[in-house]
Motif scaffolding. Structure first.
Motif, PDB file in Angstrom:
ATOM      1  N   LEU A  96      74.135  27.547  64.097  1.00  0.00           N
ATOM      2  CA  LEU A  96      73.068  27.378  63.220  1.00  0.00           C
ATOM      3  C   LEU A  96      72.382  28.440  63.139  1.00  0.00           C
ATOM      4  O   LEU A  96      71.397  29.000  62.220  1.00  0.00           O
ATOM      5  CB  LEU A  96      73.350  26.244  63.056  1.00  0.00           C
ATOM      6  N   VAL A  97      71.112  28.116  64.259  1.00  0.00           N
ATOM      7  CA  VAL A  97      69.946  28.672  64.157  1.00  0.00           C
ATOM      8  C   VAL A  97      69.903  30.044  64.024  1.00  0.00           C
ATOM      9  O   VAL A  97      69.378  31.470  63.722  1.00  0.00           O
ATOM     10  CB  VAL A  97      69.366  28.347  64.974  1.00  0.00           C
ATOM     11  N   GLU A  98      70.911  30.916  64.727  1.00  0.00           N
ATOM     12  CA  GLU A  98      71.218  31.567  64.894  1.00  0.00           C
ATOM     13  C   GLU A  98      71.951  33.013  63.789  1.00  0.00           C
ATOM     14  O   GLU A  98      71.407  33.818  63.060  1.00  0.00           O
ATOM     15  CB  GLU A  98      72.620  32.831  66.464  1.00  0.00           C
ATOM     16  N   SER A  99      72.917  32.169  63.515  1.00  0.00           N
ATOM     17  CA  SER A  99      73.290  32.519  62.015  1.00  0.00           C
ATOM     18  C   SER A  99      72.184  33.018  60.802  1.00  0.00           C
ATOM     19  O   SER A  99      72.169  33.920  60.179  1.00  0.00           O
ATOM     20  CB  SER A  99      74.515  31.688  61.377  1.00  0.00           C
ATOM     21  N   SER A 100      71.228  31.880  60.558  1.00  0.00           N
ATOM     22  CA  SER A 100      70.230  32.089  59.372  1.00  0.00           C
ATOM     23  C   SER A 100      69.079  32.707  60.206  1.00  0.00           C
ATOM     24  O   SER A 100      69.003  33.327  59.357  1.00  0.00           O
ATOM     25  CB  SER A 100      69.425  30.165  59.958  1.00  0.00           C
ATOM     26  N   ARG A 101      69.129  32.845  61.835  1.00  0.00           N
ATOM     27  CA  ARG A 101      68.195  34.127  61.975  1.00  0.00           C
ATOM     28  C   ARG A 101      68.458  35.481  61.619  1.00  0.00           C
ATOM     29  O   ARG A 101      67.808  36.641  60.937  1.00  0.00           O
ATOM     30  CB  ARG A 101      67.887  33.974  63.060  1.00  0.00           C
ATOM     31  N   THR A 102      70.051  36.292  61.702  1.00  0.00           N
ATOM     32  CA  THR A 102      70.758  36.613  61.900  1.00  0.00           C
ATOM     33  C   THR A 102      70.617  37.063  60.011  1.00  0.00           C
ATOM     34  O   THR A 102      69.852  38.078  59.105  1.00  0.00           O
ATOM     35  CB  THR A 102      72.065  36.428  62.119  1.00  0.00           C
ATOM     36  N   LYS A 103      70.662  36.089  59.345  1.00  0.00           N
ATOM     37  CA  LYS A 103      70.903  36.340  57.632  1.00  0.00           C
ATOM     38  C   LYS A 103      69.112  36.668  57.224  1.00  0.00           C
ATOM     39  O   LYS A 103      69.166  37.861  56.794  1.00  0.00           O
ATOM     40  CB  LYS A 103      70.745  34.545  57.465  1.00  0.00           C
ATOM     41  N   LEU A 104      67.765  36.749  58.083  1.00  0.00           N
ATOM     42  CA  LEU A 104      66.594  36.889  57.903  1.00  0.00           C
ATOM     43  C   LEU A 104      66.188  37.833  58.227  1.00  0.00           C
ATOM     44  O   LEU A 104      65.917  38.587  57.362  1.00  0.00           O
ATOM     45  CB  LEU A 104      65.516  35.900  58.362  1.00  0.00           C
ATOM     46  N   THR A 105      66.638  38.073  59.356  1.00  0.00           N
ATOM     47  CA  THR A 105      65.860  39.490  59.819  1.00  0.00           C
ATOM     48  C   THR A 105      66.930  40.942  59.740  1.00  0.00           C
ATOM     49  O   THR A 105      66.366  41.844  59.010  1.00  0.00           O
ATOM     50  CB  THR A 105      66.650  39.502  61.661  1.00  0.00           C
ATOM     51  N   GLY A 106      68.218  39.537  58.377  1.00  0.00           N
ATOM     52  CA  GLY A 106      68.164  40.809  58.261  1.00  0.00           C
ATOM     53  C   GLY A 106      68.760  41.721  56.384  1.00  0.00           C
ATOM     54  O   GLY A 106      69.208  42.818  56.629  1.00  0.00           O
ATOM     55  N   ALA A 107      67.351  41.059  56.499  1.00  0.00           N
ATOM     56  CA  ALA A 107      67.248  41.216  54.234  1.00  0.00           C
ATOM     57  C   ALA A 107      65.847  42.241  54.581  1.00  0.00           C
ATOM     58  O   ALA A 107      65.497  42.052  55.801  1.00  0.00           O
ATOM     59  CB  ALA A 107      67.278  39.991  54.314  1.00  0.00           C
ATOM     60  N   PRO A 108      66.105  43.196  53.751  1.00  0.00           N
ATOM     61  CA  PRO A 108      65.661  44.715  53.634  1.00  0.00           C
ATOM     62  C   PRO A 108      64.095  43.716  53.441  1.00  0.00           C
ATOM     63  O   PRO A 108      62.588  44.206  53.785  1.00  0.00           O
ATOM     64  CB  PRO A 108      65.421  45.197  53.064  1.00  0.00           C
ATOM     65  N   ALA A 109      63.972  43.178  52.735  1.00  0.00           N
ATOM     66  CA  ALA A 109      62.154  41.942  52.452  1.00  0.00           C
ATOM     67  C   ALA A 109      62.719  40.501  51.733  1.00  0.00           C
ATOM     68  O   ALA A 109      63.906  40.189  51.291  1.00  0.00           O
ATOM     69  CB  ALA A 109      61.931  42.457  51.140  1.00  0.00           C
ATOM     70  N   LEU A 110      61.042  40.179  52.223  1.00  0.00           N
ATOM     71  CA  LEU A 110      61.640  38.205  52.220  1.00  0.00           C
ATOM     72  C   LEU A 110      60.254  37.993  51.216  1.00  0.00           C
ATOM     73  O   LEU A 110      59.195  38.639  51.744  1.00  0.00           O
ATOM     74  CB  LEU A 110      61.947  37.514  53.576  1.00  0.00           C
ATOM     75  N   LEU A 111      60.657  37.161  50.072  1.00  0.00           N
ATOM     76  CA  LEU A 111      58.885  37.418  49.706  1.00  0.00           C
ATOM     77  C   LEU A 111      58.750  35.597  49.638  1.00  0.00           C
ATOM     78  O   LEU A 111      60.078  34.737  49.331  1.00  0.00           O
ATOM     79  CB  LEU A 111      59.498  37.457  48.555  1.00  0.00           C
ATOM     80  N   LEU A 112      58.446  34.816  50.375  1.00  0.00           N
ATOM     81  CA  LEU A 112      57.623  33.644  50.584  1.00  0.00           C
ATOM     82  C   LEU A 112      56.447  33.565  49.728  1.00  0.00           C
ATOM     83  O   LEU A 112      55.380  33.280  49.942  1.00  0.00           O
ATOM     84  CB  LEU A 112      57.309  33.253  51.970  1.00  0.00           C
ATOM     85  N   GLY A 113      56.925  32.110  48.743  1.00  0.00           N
ATOM     86  CA  GLY A 113      56.307  31.405  48.184  1.00  0.00           C
ATOM     87  C   GLY A 113      55.890  29.334  48.750  1.00  0.00           C
ATOM     88  O   GLY A 113      56.231  29.130  48.137  1.00  0.00           O
ATOM     89  N   CYS A 114      54.481  30.397  48.264  1.00  0.00           N
ATOM     90  CA  CYS A 114      53.348  29.562  48.603  1.00  0.00           C
ATOM     91  C   CYS A 114      52.568  27.924  47.972  1.00  0.00           C
ATOM     92  O   CYS A 114      52.813  29.055  46.668  1.00  0.00           O
ATOM     93  CB  CYS A 114      52.741  29.211  49.517  1.00  0.00           C
ATOM     94  N   LEU A 115      52.614  27.215  47.991  1.00  0.00           N
ATOM     95  CA  LEU A 115      52.094  26.036  46.706  1.00  0.00           C
ATOM     96  C   LEU A 115      50.477  25.896  48.011  1.00  0.00           C
ATOM     97  O   LEU A 115      50.352  25.961  49.067  1.00  0.00           O
ATOM     98  CB  LEU A 115      52.279  24.491  46.804  1.00  0.00           C
ATOM     99  N   THR A 116      49.538  25.926  46.678  1.00  0.00           N
ATOM    100  CA  THR A 116      48.234  25.536  47.310  1.00  0.00           C
ATOM    101  C   THR A 116      47.431  24.566  46.084  1.00  0.00           C
ATOM    102  O   THR A 116      48.108  24.328  45.196  1.00  0.00           O
ATOM    103  CB  THR A 116      46.734  26.744  47.807  1.00  0.00           C
TER     104      THR A 116
END
Ligand SMILES: Cc1cc2nc3c(=O)[nH]c(=O)nc-3n(C[C@H](O)[C@H](O)[C@H](O)COP(=O)(O)O)c2cc1C
Length: 213
Positions: A96-116
């Motif tokens: 599971l963790v490897e599959s998630s890692r592959t998905k995240l590291t294989g995307a050209p960009a990740l946009l992370l939305g945070c709240l404050t």
């Protein structure tokens, strides 16, 4: 019925095409997304409605190998702990963790939305504090939809990934973000892989999902 009125009623009954066009696309080419384009997606997110004129969001644009790997590994470490706590076996955890890692590291960009809490009202009681945070989270969701619609409009693929909301501290620490930022939504962005077909979208069963009063 006049032709003009019939056309108006048809238009009113249809979901706008630009909304239909956005799909979750989970496979990308390796082509990088220009930073100016990523910035325009963040700007679209930041035009979302928000409670009492606040902007309780912060965005992290991740398009380097180091950034992608840090986030995937930080969240993956926490996920391992959670899965082990759920009684999941070690092999399945690795899978599971490897599959998630592959998905995240294989995307050209990740946009992370945070709240404050910046701009939000403070209440002495837990009920209203939760409602206020809930409003901020709703507005972040509106921002994510803006962002994904803008991505689709630009010919980009995107997919919302739930992970950070389950491990906000791990995501924050992995990217060395300020302590008040609470990661809540991750969107993968890139050019769509030509052979990817989105899952079939079932029709909306309106009569089950809405009532009239
Ligand atoms: C809050 C939220 C979390 C989601 N998390 C994931 C996820 O972790 N992985 C994934 O592949 N898709 C995720 N999705 C995408 C949904 O699976 C997708 O939106 C849904 O199946 C409808 O398909 P569509 O977006 O193509 O219309 C998420 C969507 C939302 C709104």
């Amino acid at each position: 019925m006049s032709g003009a009125r019939e056309r108006t009623e048809k238009a009113m009954a249809a979901v706008p095409a630009f909304i239909e066009a956005r799909r979750s696309i989970r496979a990308f080419t390796s082509e990088p997304v220009p930073r100016a384009l990523l910035d325009s997606l963040v700007e679209a997110a930041c035009l979302a409605p928000a409670p009492h004129h606040s902007r309780p969001w912060r965005w992290v644009v991740i398009d380097t190998d180091t950034g992608r790997r840090s986030l995937a590994d930080g969240m993956g470490a926490q996920w391992r702990i959670d899965l082990a706590g759920d009684g999941v076996g070690p092999e399945r955890i690795d899978e599971l963790v490897e599959s998630s890692r592959t998905k995240l590291t294989g995307a050209p960009a990740l946009l992370l939305g945070c709240l404050t809490w910046d701009g939000l009202d403070r209440y002495p009681d837990e009920t209203r504090r939760r409602a206020e945070w809930g409003m901020a989270l709703l507005s972040l969701g509106a921002g994510v939809e803006n962002l994904m619609l803008a991505a689709a409009d630009a010919g980009l693929a995107s997919c919302w990934v739930a992970a950070p909301i389950f491990c906000p501290e791990a995501a924050r620490d992995a990217l060395d973000l300020p302590q008040p930022w609470s990661p809540a939504a991750l969107i993968l962005v890139g050019s769509p892989a030509p052979d990817y077909t989105p899952r079939t979208r079932p029709p909306v069963p309106l009569d089950e999902l809405r009532v009239n009063r």
